[in-house]
Design a protein around this motif. Structure first.
Motif, PDB file in Angstrom:
ATOM      1  N   GLY A  24       0.823  -1.223   0.000  1.00 55.52           N
ATOM      2  CA  GLY A  24       0.000   0.000   0.000  1.00 55.52           C
ATOM      3  C   GLY A  24       0.842   1.251   0.000  1.00 55.52           C
ATOM      4  N   GLY A  25       2.008   1.216  -0.689  1.00 59.36           N
ATOM      5  CA  GLY A  25       2.750   2.449  -0.966  1.00 59.36           C
ATOM      6  C   GLY A  25       1.956   3.245  -1.997  1.00 59.36           C
ATOM      7  N   HIS A  26       2.484   4.396  -2.384  1.00 58.06           N
ATOM      8  CA  HIS A  26       1.678   5.242  -3.275  1.00 58.06           C
ATOM      9  C   HIS A  26       1.396   4.541  -4.605  1.00 58.06           C
ATOM     10  N   ASN A  27       2.360   3.729  -5.108  1.00 58.37           N
ATOM     11  CA  ASN A  27       2.106   3.036  -6.385  1.00 58.37           C
ATOM     12  C   ASN A  27       1.013   1.988  -6.247  1.00 58.37           C
ATOM     13  N   GLY A  47       1.482  -4.401   4.536  1.00 62.66           N
ATOM     14  CA  GLY A  47       2.054  -5.075   5.697  1.00 62.66           C
ATOM     15  C   GLY A  47       2.149  -4.207   6.942  1.00 62.66           C
ATOM     16  N   ARG A  48       2.424  -2.901   6.747  1.00 61.83           N
ATOM     17  CA  ARG A  48       2.598  -2.037   7.916  1.00 61.83           C
ATOM     18  C   ARG A  48       1.244  -1.649   8.501  1.00 61.83           C
ATOM     19  N   HIS A  49       1.305  -0.877   9.612  1.00 62.16           N
ATOM     20  CA  HIS A  49       0.061  -0.446  10.248  1.00 62.16           C
ATOM     21  C   HIS A  49      -0.580   0.684   9.481  1.00 62.16           C
ATOM     22  N   GLY A  52       1.198   4.110   2.516  1.00 60.22           N
ATOM     23  CA  GLY A  52       2.104   5.202   2.122  1.00 60.22           C
ATOM     24  C   GLY A  52       3.503   4.726   1.763  1.00 60.22           C
ATOM     25  N   GLY A  53       3.977   3.653   2.431  1.00 64.68           N
ATOM     26  CA  GLY A  53       5.337   3.187   2.144  1.00 64.68           C
ATOM     27  C   GLY A  53       6.333   4.306   2.363  1.00 64.68           C
ATOM     28  N   ALA A  54       7.131   4.603   1.339  1.00 66.17           N
ATOM     29  CA  ALA A  54       8.154   5.646   1.474  1.00 66.17           C
ATOM     30  C   ALA A  54       7.572   7.058   1.342  1.00 66.17           C
ATOM     31  N   GLY A 259       2.884  16.890   4.456  1.00 63.89           N
ATOM     32  CA  GLY A 259       3.970  15.938   4.185  1.00 63.89           C
ATOM     33  C   GLY A 259       3.552  14.910   3.148  1.00 63.89           C
ATOM     34  N   MET A 260       4.515  14.065   2.765  1.00 66.30           N
ATOM     35  CA  MET A 260       4.267  13.130   1.661  1.00 66.30           C
ATOM     36  C   MET A 260       3.205  12.083   2.011  1.00 66.30           C
ATOM     37  N   GLY A 261       2.999  11.848   3.301  1.00 62.43           N
ATOM     38  CA  GLY A 261       1.934  10.924   3.689  1.00 62.43           C
ATOM     39  C   GLY A 261       0.579  11.427   3.226  1.00 62.43           C
ATOM     40  N   THR A 313       3.671  -4.431  -5.768  1.00 58.67           N
ATOM     41  CA  THR A 313       4.415  -3.166  -5.793  1.00 58.67           C
ATOM     42  C   THR A 313       5.559  -3.210  -4.769  1.00 58.67           C
ATOM     43  N   LEU A 314       6.005  -4.404  -4.448  1.00 61.63           N
ATOM     44  CA  LEU A 314       7.115  -4.549  -3.500  1.00 61.63           C
ATOM     45  C   LEU A 314       8.455  -4.531  -4.246  1.00 61.63           C
ATOM     46  N   HIS A 315       9.500  -4.432  -3.479  1.00 62.95           N
ATOM     47  CA  HIS A 315      10.848  -4.518  -4.058  1.00 62.95           C
ATOM     48  C   HIS A 315      10.933  -5.803  -4.890  1.00 62.95           C
ATOM     49  N   ASP A 322      11.150 -13.956  -3.155  1.00 61.74           N
ATOM     50  CA  ASP A 322      10.551 -14.437  -1.900  1.00 61.74           C
ATOM     51  C   ASP A 322       9.096 -14.878  -2.090  1.00 61.74           C
ATOM     52  N   GLN A 323       8.343 -14.106  -2.848  1.00 61.87           N
ATOM     53  CA  GLN A 323       6.893 -14.339  -2.822  1.00 61.87           C
ATOM     54  C   GLN A 323       6.370 -15.197  -3.981  1.00 61.87           C
ATOM     55  N   VAL A 324       7.007 -15.100  -5.137  1.00 66.21           N
ATOM     56  CA  VAL A 324       6.587 -15.985  -6.241  1.00 66.21           C
ATOM     57  C   VAL A 324       7.392 -17.287  -6.166  1.00 66.21           C
ATOM     58  N   VAL A 347      20.940   8.327   4.354  1.00 68.34           N
ATOM     59  CA  VAL A 347      20.435   8.445   5.728  1.00 68.34           C
ATOM     60  C   VAL A 347      19.506   9.651   5.767  1.00 68.34           C
ATOM     61  N   LYS A 348      18.294   9.425   6.233  1.00 70.73           N
ATOM     62  CA  LYS A 348      17.357  10.554   6.349  1.00 70.73           C
ATOM     63  C   LYS A 348      17.417  11.057   7.784  1.00 70.73           C
ATOM     64  N   ILE A 349      17.609  12.362   7.946  1.00 70.45           N
ATOM     65  CA  ILE A 349      17.644  12.962   9.286  1.00 70.45           C
ATOM     66  C   ILE A 349      16.516  13.994   9.350  1.00 70.45           C
ATOM     67  N   GLY A 480      10.691  -2.063   3.896  1.00 70.26           N
ATOM     68  CA  GLY A 480      10.831  -2.993   2.765  1.00 70.26           C
ATOM     69  C   GLY A 480      11.707  -2.466   1.649  1.00 70.26           C
ATOM     70  N   LEU A 481      12.504  -1.419   1.928  1.00 66.86           N
ATOM     71  CA  LEU A 481      13.401  -0.876   0.900  1.00 66.86           C
ATOM     72  C   LEU A 481      14.710  -1.664   0.968  1.00 66.86           C
ATOM     73  N   ILE A 482      14.743  -2.753   0.251  1.00 64.56           N
ATOM     74  CA  ILE A 482      15.868  -3.690   0.339  1.00 64.56           C
ATOM     75  C   ILE A 482      17.165  -2.978  -0.071  1.00 64.56           C
ATOM     76  N   ILE A 486      16.432   3.898  -2.257  1.00 68.90           N
ATOM     77  CA  ILE A 486      15.209   4.705  -2.095  1.00 68.90           C
ATOM     78  C   ILE A 486      14.230   4.488  -3.246  1.00 68.90           C
ATOM     79  N   PHE A 487      14.691   3.882  -4.340  1.00 66.88           N
ATOM     80  CA  PHE A 487      13.840   3.696  -5.524  1.00 66.88           C
ATOM     81  C   PHE A 487      13.536   2.229  -5.803  1.00 66.88           C
ATOM     82  N   HIS A 488      13.723   1.334  -4.838  1.00 66.83           N
ATOM     83  CA  HIS A 488      13.597  -0.116  -5.057  1.00 66.83           C
ATOM     84  C   HIS A 488      14.635  -0.626  -6.051  1.00 66.83           C
TER      85      HIS A 488
HETATM   86  C1  LIG Z   1      14.759   8.615   2.269  1.00 68.02           C
HETATM   87  C2  LIG Z   1      13.972   8.703   0.975  1.00 68.02           C
HETATM   88  C3  LIG Z   1      13.773   9.943   0.385  1.00 68.02           C
HETATM   89  C4  LIG Z   1      13.089  10.038  -0.817  1.00 68.02           C
HETATM   90  N1  LIG Z   1      12.816  11.267  -1.338  1.00 68.02           N
HETATM   91  C5  LIG Z   1      12.006  11.390  -2.396  1.00 68.02           C
HETATM   92  C6  LIG Z   1      11.513  12.673  -2.782  1.00 68.02           C
HETATM   93  O1  LIG Z   1      11.758  13.681  -2.134  1.00 68.02           O
HETATM   94  N2  LIG Z   1      10.706  12.746  -3.886  1.00 68.02           N
HETATM   95  C7  LIG Z   1      10.361  11.628  -4.592  1.00 68.02           C
HETATM   96  O2  LIG Z   1       9.624  11.760  -5.577  1.00 68.02           O
HETATM   97  N3  LIG Z   1      10.781  10.393  -4.215  1.00 68.02           N
HETATM   98  C8  LIG Z   1      11.572  10.260  -3.120  1.00 68.02           C
HETATM   99  N4  LIG Z   1      11.944   9.019  -2.675  1.00 68.02           N
HETATM  100  C9  LIG Z   1      11.576   7.830  -3.474  1.00 68.02           C
HETATM  101  C10 LIG Z   1      10.117   7.494  -3.312  1.00 68.02           C
HETATM  102  O3  LIG Z   1       9.711   7.736  -1.995  1.00 68.02           O
HETATM  103  C11 LIG Z   1       9.883   6.018  -3.681  1.00 68.02           C
HETATM  104  O4  LIG Z   1      10.414   5.781  -4.980  1.00 68.02           O
HETATM  105  C12 LIG Z   1       8.398   5.700  -3.694  1.00 68.02           C
HETATM  106  O5  LIG Z   1       7.747   6.223  -2.561  1.00 68.02           O
HETATM  107  C13 LIG Z   1       8.204   4.207  -3.760  1.00 68.02           C
HETATM  108  O6  LIG Z   1       6.823   3.944  -3.886  1.00 68.02           O
HETATM  109  P1  LIG Z   1       6.277   2.465  -4.141  1.00 68.02           P
HETATM  110  O7  LIG Z   1       4.812   2.520  -3.942  1.00 68.02           O
HETATM  111  O8  LIG Z   1       6.811   1.956  -5.416  1.00 68.02           O
HETATM  112  O9  LIG Z   1       6.959   1.596  -2.998  1.00 68.02           O
HETATM  113  P2  LIG Z   1       6.898   1.737  -1.422  1.00 68.02           P
HETATM  114  O10 LIG Z   1       6.595   3.120  -1.028  1.00 68.02           O
HETATM  115  O11 LIG Z   1       8.137   1.122  -0.903  1.00 68.02           O
HETATM  116  O12 LIG Z   1       5.648   0.847  -1.041  1.00 68.02           O
HETATM  117  C14 LIG Z   1       5.699  -0.540  -0.912  1.00 68.02           C
HETATM  118  C15 LIG Z   1       4.770  -0.914   0.223  1.00 68.02           C
HETATM  119  O13 LIG Z   1       4.745  -2.319   0.364  1.00 68.02           O
HETATM  120  C16 LIG Z   1       4.683  -2.627   1.750  1.00 68.02           C
HETATM  121  N5  LIG Z   1       5.153  -3.989   1.949  1.00 68.02           N
HETATM  122  C17 LIG Z   1       6.433  -4.437   1.998  1.00 68.02           C
HETATM  123  N6  LIG Z   1       6.442  -5.767   2.173  1.00 68.02           N
HETATM  124  C18 LIG Z   1       5.140  -6.164   2.228  1.00 68.02           C
HETATM  125  C19 LIG Z   1       4.502  -7.431   2.377  1.00 68.02           C
HETATM  126  N7  LIG Z   1       5.200  -8.551   2.510  1.00 68.02           N
HETATM  127  N8  LIG Z   1       3.158  -7.452   2.367  1.00 68.02           N
HETATM  128  C20 LIG Z   1       2.428  -6.340   2.212  1.00 68.02           C
HETATM  129  N9  LIG Z   1       2.978  -5.114   2.088  1.00 68.02           N
HETATM  130  C21 LIG Z   1       4.319  -5.042   2.086  1.00 68.02           C
HETATM  131  C22 LIG Z   1       5.560  -1.578   2.381  1.00 68.02           C
HETATM  132  O14 LIG Z   1       5.257  -1.454   3.753  1.00 68.02           O
HETATM  133  C23 LIG Z   1       5.180  -0.349   1.574  1.00 68.02           C
HETATM  134  O15 LIG Z   1       4.103   0.336   2.135  1.00 68.02           O
HETATM  135  C24 LIG Z   1      12.592   8.884  -1.449  1.00 68.02           C
HETATM  136  C25 LIG Z   1      12.744   7.644  -0.821  1.00 68.02           C
HETATM  137  C26 LIG Z   1      13.412   7.546   0.382  1.00 68.02           C
HETATM  138  C27 LIG Z   1      13.563   6.211   1.053  1.00 68.02           C
END
Ligand SMILES: Cc1cc2nc3c(=O)[nH]c(=O)nc-3n(C[C@H](O)[C@H](O)[C@H](O)COP(=O)(O)OP(=O)(O)OC[C@H]3O[C@@H](n4cnc5c(N)ncnc54)[C@H](O)[C@@H]3O)c2cc1C
Length: 560
Positions: A24-27, A47-49, A52-54, A259-261, A313-315, A322-324, A347-349, A480-482, A486-488
């Motif tokens: 349930g990340g943004h994608n 998986g998380r509570h 939004g993911g990242a 914020g991004m959430g 939409t996982l890494h 792992d899953q397939v 490192v995010k601070i 889950g950002l293996i 930051i971009f999988h």
């Molecule tokens: C520190 C940092 C800074 C960044 N800054 C920017 C920025 O400023 N601007 C920008 O555009 N991009 C930025 N990015 C990149 C961007 O955030 C990511 O590319 C994007 O959010 C990834 O989205 P996604 O939906 O593909 O994956 P994710 O957001 O990783 O979502 C995957 C989801 O799957 C869930 N998950 C994992 N394992 C399981 C499981 N087994 N079962 C069910 N759910 C599971 C995770 O909890 C997560 O919610 C940043 C990333 C990081 C880490």
């Protein structure tokens, strides 16, 4: 909600949907919104509570819940108008404050500001450091804009299966070539240079001032396991500089209110409004594959949920290895995913501040223009390179690079009146810090990072009320950002376009029929742009339609 049904003999039948979205990340949320909008009964399993993911807003300090931080990603740029409009995201809470200028104060005194869209002010600012560079800026901007015109629309293009001789794949490749028939020798040469050069070499061709080159190098190394002298970093800069992906001008970089959430929350509302069900605390253990076809998933708790469409939409390592499972995948695909490069050293601070930084070069802790954009720690190319070389040699950077922002310059929802949140996106720590927490070393690294800013703004250190440090280990374990990438997966040349995430499978389909892939590890990812989720949903919807018409869904084994 689809509930398990009781069968006559008393057994529970698995819950059934048309489509399951894993993650349930943004994608994942974008994919779910489009699938639900198309009429598919859709569930998101996160998986998380929370979703939004990242792209997440969190309150990391239990004793100061009045502060929220955009914990990982921090600025928006590449979300295409199509997605914003289709999903009516503004109605659901998507609200962007355009960022102010890029700002760097220098240890030797003075500062520079660069504006996204004000050529005159850029000229004035750059002239402070080099008249020649100031005069070169308009041509540089025009050159980049020309390249963005070529590269931008490619972000919305489904990569063809280059090399395949199947008629349909050949047609896709030819269509792409035809669309670019207007390109001339010079443009092709410029794209080639961009794709192959380091950002340092490219900037050397254009500019002379170390201050200007440092400023322009930042986008070349963001999130990248590469210093500015590495080939390919010129492209990374362009990826972050594209302003139009072909369906209208993108907003400049900006801060989402809340914020991004809040971006994720807006997409989640859109998905729910179309009937998607969103389940948090529902980690998926594996994808069910029956006769080479995806048939659903099994949760960590053993619950089985079935659907003919599964969008992951996982890494890629998690999703496929792992899953397939390797036994359900072609050997060469398994090898490609095993070799997927996924380092960052980021490192995010996140800081809560009692007052704004008071820069010696631009005095005052009252809100000023230089607080409203990115507040960088990248004074020269050599500084950035040294930070990378430290990490490459196995040590955290002695003087880290940082892309800092203060979203509370605009957004009053994140912290109490008069206080601020500052987000520092910093690099680099060694690539293997995803394997151990390195807690004490991360604290020392954060101290050094703060000292670097303190040299430029002497009130900085004393103004810090709280700090939150998220290193690669936590990014991997909690989000889950293996590898902490930051971009999988790295945006290196061998992992772009038709290679993302693997040759033959860049069209958001996978080797498993009925399973689609829409994480940031696909073409147009990473970043919070939603394009991978949108494309994966489009592929699934197109195949569902074709299947309903009795035609053949577009099939796999495209490597032959
Ligand atoms: C520190 C940092 C800074 C960044 N800054 C920017 C920025 O400023 N601007 C920008 O555009 N991009 C930025 N990015 C990149 C961007 O955030 C990511 O590319 C994007 O959010 C990834 O989205 P996604 O939906 O593909 O994956 P994710 O957001 O990783 O979502 C995957 C989801 O799957 C869930 N998950 C994992 N394992 C399981 C499981 N087994 N079962 C069910 N759910 C599971 C995770 O909890 C997560 O919610 C940043 C990333 C990081 C880490």
């Amino acid at each position: 909600m689809a509930r398990p049904t009781k069968l006559a003999e008393g057994k529970l039948m698995a819950a059934t949907y048309d489509a399951i979205v894993v993650g349930g990340g943004h994608n994942g949320l974008v994919a779910a919104a489009y699938l639900a909008r198309s009429g598919a009964r859709t569930v998101v399993l996160e998986g998380r509570h929370k979703t939004g993911g990242a792209a997440t807003t969190e309150a990391p300090w239990p004793d100061a819940p009045e502060f929220s931080v955009t914990r990982l990603s921090y600025v928006m740029s590449l979300m295409p108008p199509t997605i914003i409009n289709d999903l009516e995201l503004e109605r659901h809470g998507y609200k962007i404050y355009p960022m102010g200028p890029y700002y760097q104060a220098f240890p030797e005194g003075g500062s520079i500001k660069l504006y996204a869209d004000d050529a005159q002010r850029n000229h004035d600012e750059v002239s402070k450091w080099s008249k020649k560079d100031a005069d070169a800026m308009p041509q540089w901007d025009a050159w980049l804009a020309g390249l963005a015109e070529v590269l931008g629309p490619l972000l919305l293009t489904v990569p063809p299966t280059i090399g395949s001789r199947k008629p349909r794949d050949l047609a896709d490749t030819l269509r792409l070539a035809w669309r670019h028939r207007g390109l001339d020798v010079r443009t092709i040469a410029d794209v080639t240079r961009l794709m192959t050069m380091s950002i340092a070499d490219l900037l050397d061709d254009w500019f002379e001032s170390p201050q200007v080159k440092g400023a322009l190098a930042v986008n070349g190394v963001i999130g990248t396991w590469a210093g500015p002298y590495e080939p390919g970093t010129a492209y990374v800069m362009a990826h972050h500089s594209i302003g139009d992906v072909g369906d209208g001008h993108l907003g400049n970089w900006g801060f989402q209110e809340g914020g991004m959430g809040a971006v994720s929350a807006a997409i989640e509302r859109a998905a729910r409004s179309h009937g998607a069900e969103i389940r948090t605390g529902a980690p998926v253990a594996r994808v069910i594959v029956e006769g080479g076809r995806a048939a659903g998933v099994v949760l960590d708790n053993g619950d089985e949920i079935r659907a003919r469409v599964v969008v992951s939409t996982l890494h890629p390592r998690t999703a496929f290895l792992d899953q397939v499972g390797e036994n359900n995948l072609p050997a060469d695909f398994v090898r490609d995913i095993q070799h997927w490069k996924t380092r960052s050293g980021v490192v995010k601070i996140n800081l809560a501040l009692a007052e704004l930084p008071d820069f010696t070069a631009d005095p005052g802790s009252n809100l000023q223009e230089h607080h409203t954009g990115s507040v960088e720690m990248a004074p020269t190319m050599e500084y950035i390179e040294r930070a990378f070389q430290d990490a490459r040699e196995g040590r955290p950077a002695a003087r880290p690079f940082s892309d800092g922002v203060i979203p509370t310059a605009f957004d009053k929802t994140l912290s109490p009146e008069g206080t601020h949140i500052m987000s520092l996106f910093t690099q680099w720590v060694p690539a293997d810090w995803n394997e151990q927490p390195h807690t004490e070393e991360l604290e020392a690294y954060a101290d050094r990072m703060i000292d670097c800013y303190n040299e430029l703004a002497p009130n900085f250190k004393a103004s810090i009320l709280h700090r939150d440090i998220v290193g690669p280990y936590q990014m991997e374990q909690d989000y889950g950002l293996i590898g902490g990438n930051i971009f999988h997966g790295e945006l290196s040349l061998e992992q772009l376009f038709h290679m993302r995430p693997a040759p033959g499978f860049a069209d958001y389909r996978t080797p498993v029929d009925g399973m689609y892939y829409g994480s940031s590890a696909t073409h147009a990812g990473g970043g919070v742009c939603g394009i991978p989720g949108w494309q994966a949903a489009r592929a699934a919807i197109a195949d569902r339609k074709a299947a309903r018409r009795g035609g053949q869904a577009r099939r796999i084994i495209r490597r032959s």
